[in-house]
Design a protein around this motif. Structure first.
Motif, short mmCIF file in Angstrom:
data_model
loop_
_atom_site.label_atom_id
_atom_site.label_comp_id
_atom_site.label_asym_id
_atom_site.label_seq_id
_atom_site.Cartn_x
_atom_site.Cartn_y
_atom_site.Cartn_z
N ALA A 1 0.83 -1.20 0.00
CA ALA A 1 0.00 0.00 0.00
C ALA A 1 0.86 1.24 0.00
CB ALA A 1 -0.92 -0.01 1.22
N GLU A 2 1.99 1.18 0.75
CA GLU A 2 2.87 2.33 0.79
C GLU A 2 3.58 2.53 -0.54
OE1 GLU A 2 5.64 2.11 3.94
OE2 GLU A 2 6.62 3.99 3.44
N VAL A 3 3.88 1.42 -1.23
CA VAL A 3 4.55 1.53 -2.52
C VAL A 3 3.67 2.26 -3.52
CG1 VAL A 3 5.42 0.19 -4.46
CG2 VAL A 3 6.00 -0.48 -2.15
N VAL B 1 2.89 13.88 7.75
CA VAL B 1 3.07 15.02 6.84
C VAL B 1 4.55 15.22 6.52
CG1 VAL B 1 2.72 17.49 6.57
CG2 VAL B 1 0.98 16.11 7.73
N GLY B 2 5.39 15.15 7.56
CA GLY B 2 6.83 15.28 7.32
C GLY B 2 7.37 14.14 6.47
N HIS B 3 6.85 12.93 6.69
CA HIS B 3 7.31 11.80 5.88
C HIS B 3 6.91 11.97 4.42
CE1 HIS B 3 6.86 7.63 4.26
NE2 HIS B 3 8.09 7.58 4.70
N SER B 4 5.69 12.44 4.18
CA SER B 4 5.25 12.66 2.80
C SER B 4 6.10 13.73 2.13
CB SER B 4 3.78 13.07 2.79
OG SER B 4 2.97 12.06 3.35
N VAL C 1 20.53 4.56 16.85
CA VAL C 1 19.70 5.77 16.87
C VAL C 1 19.14 5.98 15.47
CG1 VAL C 1 19.69 8.26 17.22
CG2 VAL C 1 21.01 6.79 18.74
N ASN C 2 17.84 6.14 15.38
CA ASN C 2 17.15 6.32 14.10
C ASN C 2 17.09 7.81 13.76
OD1 ASN C 2 15.62 6.11 11.80
ND2 ASN C 2 13.74 5.51 12.85
N LEU C 3 17.76 8.20 12.69
CA LEU C 3 17.73 9.60 12.26
C LEU C 3 16.39 9.99 11.66
CD1 LEU C 3 21.27 9.93 10.62
CD2 LEU C 3 20.60 10.46 12.95
N PHE C 4 15.56 9.01 11.30
CA PHE C 4 14.22 9.27 10.77
C PHE C 4 13.14 9.03 11.81
CE2 PHE C 4 15.57 8.36 6.11
CZ PHE C 4 16.07 9.64 6.02
N GLN C 5 13.51 9.03 13.08
CA GLN C 5 12.52 8.77 14.12
C GLN C 5 11.41 9.82 14.13
OE1 GLN C 5 12.37 6.07 16.08
NE2 GLN C 5 10.45 6.84 16.95
N LEU D 1 13.85 5.69 3.76
CA LEU D 1 12.63 6.50 3.80
C LEU D 1 11.39 5.62 3.79
CD1 LEU D 1 13.27 9.56 1.44
CD2 LEU D 1 12.67 9.61 3.86
N GLN D 2 11.42 4.56 3.01
CA GLN D 2 10.27 3.66 2.94
C GLN D 2 10.00 3.01 4.29
OE1 GLN D 2 10.48 0.89 -0.30
NE2 GLN D 2 9.04 -0.52 0.62
N GLU D 3 11.08 2.65 4.99
CA GLU D 3 10.93 2.00 6.29
C GLU D 3 10.97 2.99 7.44
OE1 GLU D 3 14.10 -0.79 6.40
OE2 GLU D 3 13.21 -2.13 4.89
N ARG D 4 11.16 4.27 7.13
CA ARG D 4 11.27 5.32 8.16
C ARG D 4 12.39 4.97 9.15
NH1 ARG D 4 5.76 4.80 7.18
NH2 ARG D 4 4.65 6.72 6.68
N SER D 5 13.51 4.55 8.63
CA SER D 5 14.62 4.12 9.48
C SER D 5 15.94 4.38 8.79
CB SER D 5 14.49 2.62 9.82
OG SER D 5 15.60 2.19 10.56
#
Length: 547
Positions: free
Chosen positions: A138-140, A519-522, A508-512, A477-481
């Motif tokens: 779904a995310e793809v 909204v930020g992820h989009s 430490v996750n820089l995309f945490q 970015l896809q995995e937010r990690s």
């Protein structure tokens, strides 16, 4: 019979369809293999459940027929030969049903074999990003970049080299000499500051260190507008800095610098008549003046204050400039900044340079510093909290890579091309505060430098390695990690001096911040998608737009 059929099909598949083996770890193939294994396990489990259900249904029907005929196990024992005939007859009736189950089992295995063959062929031809699970599909659909169809139109190495020569190399041709001048100029300023601070028994300065894109040799035109120089500070004689680190679980890597008098009791037996500034009442005059200055002017309570220390340092640099101004032919000004000493050098030709002097306190015997200047994500710190900086460790890592890698490698060139395209994209779209930064691209590069052999970064593999960096960041970015390069990285070379707790810490996750911020992820995904478009249209992009 079913087991024999399964073994026969497995042997035939291995003989006629051997899987290709590579001498290097392919992350994409590993992900697809795990996904395929999961699907095959689920299908096998469903087939076994169906077989068990049919078997139980057959047994129940057989029991019902026996009860209807009045035949039981005890009757068989008493009646002897007559019931033996009946039992044989029942088994004979069950024979066709067992034969049918065996055929169903063989047919299921054959269908499973065909399905596996089709999946294997698709796995060999599908793009690198098409490895998502059912939840990720779904995310793809929302993130078109992960379809990775753009890999088919990826620029060749010749096109990338042409872009680099015209849009990056020409703009940074004078960068090495400029970095050398900046280091020399700051050294002269700091030496003059040492003379002034030594007379007043103030904080002392160690050798400065140039950090950032310009000094790491991957800077582009936008990245080299400001030169960052770290100026380590140490307490004067008779004083010590005690670092009180904040718990990283609170979300910020920072600490406080406690200023204390140094106890000399242990040294009295070795050095003879030595006064302890802590336990003796008769203090020397100079430490007393230093005590009142440090505690009164540079501290808030007993902790070193960032703003007060930077203000004192700016005034000291201004006095030091008066001692060395006759050596230079430019005008020096001091733009206001609460966390660093900003310098602006204006030449008569109209050219100018911006230098940022950042104060730092070294953490133990490592290259990790508590610095005065916070990053954009840590602007909410109080004045007694000093942010933790890993820039010196990363600088050393890239320096070691350049030392041990073959000549004319393309790792820095890849980063320069990506950052240059990123700068052009921000200029075109007018992005004031983008989510992605050059540090994210740099982190992806450093992770790949550890995963791939240095021989895989030859100059003729520029296109492949550039794809790897974009794939790594796109997957993150896809995995937010996206893991921090130093914290929790067990593969980090031991030659990089970091605190021992870092190696065994949780990554430490820089995309945490993107996990709970859709909204930020989009926005980050859109920025990355636009960058991919920039890469795809690179060969036909007018070179004039790059300047």
């Amino acid at each position: 019979m079913a087991v024999i059929s399964l073994l026969f099909l497995a042997v035939m598949y291995v003989v006629h369809h051997p899987l290709p083996v590579s001498d290097r770890m392919d992350l994409d193939t590993l992900a697809r293999s795990r996904q395929l294994e999961k699907r095959m396990s689920e299908e096998m489990r469903q087939l076994e459940m169906e077989f068990e259900e049919r078997k139980r249904a057959a047994e129940q029907r057989q029991k019902a027929e026996n009860l209807w005929r009045g035949e039981t196990l005890s009757d068989q024992i008493v009646l002897g030969k007559k019931d033996m005939g009946r039992t044989f007859q029942a088994d004979d009736q069950e024979g066709p049903f067992g034969w049918m189950l065996g055929n169903l089992w063989n047919a299921g295995l054959f269908c499973l074999f065909l399905l596996f063959e089709l999946l294997r062929q698709n796995m060999q031809h599908e793009p690198a990003f098409d490895t998502s699970s059912d939840e990720e599909e779904a995310e793809v659909r929302v993130v078109p970049v992960t379809s990775c169809s753009w890999f088919t139109d990826f620029p060749s190495g010749a096109a990338l080299n042409s872009f680099y020569e015209h849009c990056v190399q020409n703009a940074t041709r004078d960068l090495p000499s400029t970095c050398e001048f900046v280091e020399s100029f700051v050294d002269n300023l700091i030496e003059a500051c040492r003379m002034l601070s030594r007379q007043e028994a103030h904080l002392q300065f160690e050798d400065c260190l140039g950090l950032g894109a310009a000094f790491e040799k991957w800077g582009t035109y936008q990245e080299t507008q400001k030169f960052n120089v770290l100026v380590p500070i140490v307490p004067p004689q008779g004083w010590v800095f005690v670092l009180e680190m904040r718990d990283p679980a609170l979300g910020q890597h920072c600490g406080r610098v406690l200023v204390e008098l140094e106890c000399m009791c242990k040294c009295e037996k070795l050095l003879g008549d030595v006064l302890c500034l802590v336990h003796h009442d008769n203090h020397l005059t100079a430490p007393g003046k230093c005590n009142s200055f440090i505690r009164g002017s540079l501290c808030t309570g007993s902790y070193l204050d960032v703003c007060k220390t930077v203000q004192w340092f700016r005034n000291l640099v201004g006095n030091a400039w008066a001692l060395v101004a006759h050596k230079y032919d430019f005008k020096l000004s001091f733009p206001a900044s609460p966390t660093s000493c900003e310098l602006r050098l204006d030449y008569r030709s109209g050219r100018f340079l911006s230098i940022s002097l950042v104060l730092g306190v070294q953490r133990e015997d490592t290259l990790v510093y508590l610095v005065s200047q916070a990053s954009d994500q840590e602007q909410q710190l109080t004045s007694v909290n000093w942010p933790e900086s890993f820039a010196a460790c990363e600088h050393l890592f890239l320096k070691l890579v350049g030392r041990f890698a073959p000549e004319n490698t393309c790792h820095l060139k890849c980063l320069q091309i990506i950052v240059r395209l990123w700068d052009l994209q921000n200029l075109r779209h007018g992005a004031s505060s983008p989510i992605l930064t050059s540090y994210h691209f740099k982190t992806a590069l450093m992770h790949l430098l550890l995963r791939l052999p240095l021989t895989d970064w030859q100059h003729n593999m520029l296109s492949q390695r550039l794809q790897d960096i974009l794939w790594y960041l796109g997957r993150g970015l896809q995995e937010r990690s996206l893991h921090h390069f130093l914290i929790g990285n067990t593969c980090l070379p031991l030659t990089i001096p970091i605190p021992k707790t870092f190696r065994n810490a949780e990554p430490v996750n820089l995309f945490q911040h993107l996990v709970l911020n859709p909204v930020g992820h989009s926005q980050a995904v859109e920025e990355f998608h636009n960058l991919l478009i920039q890469v795809k249209t690179l060969p036909s992009a007018p070179l004039a737009e790059a300047f």
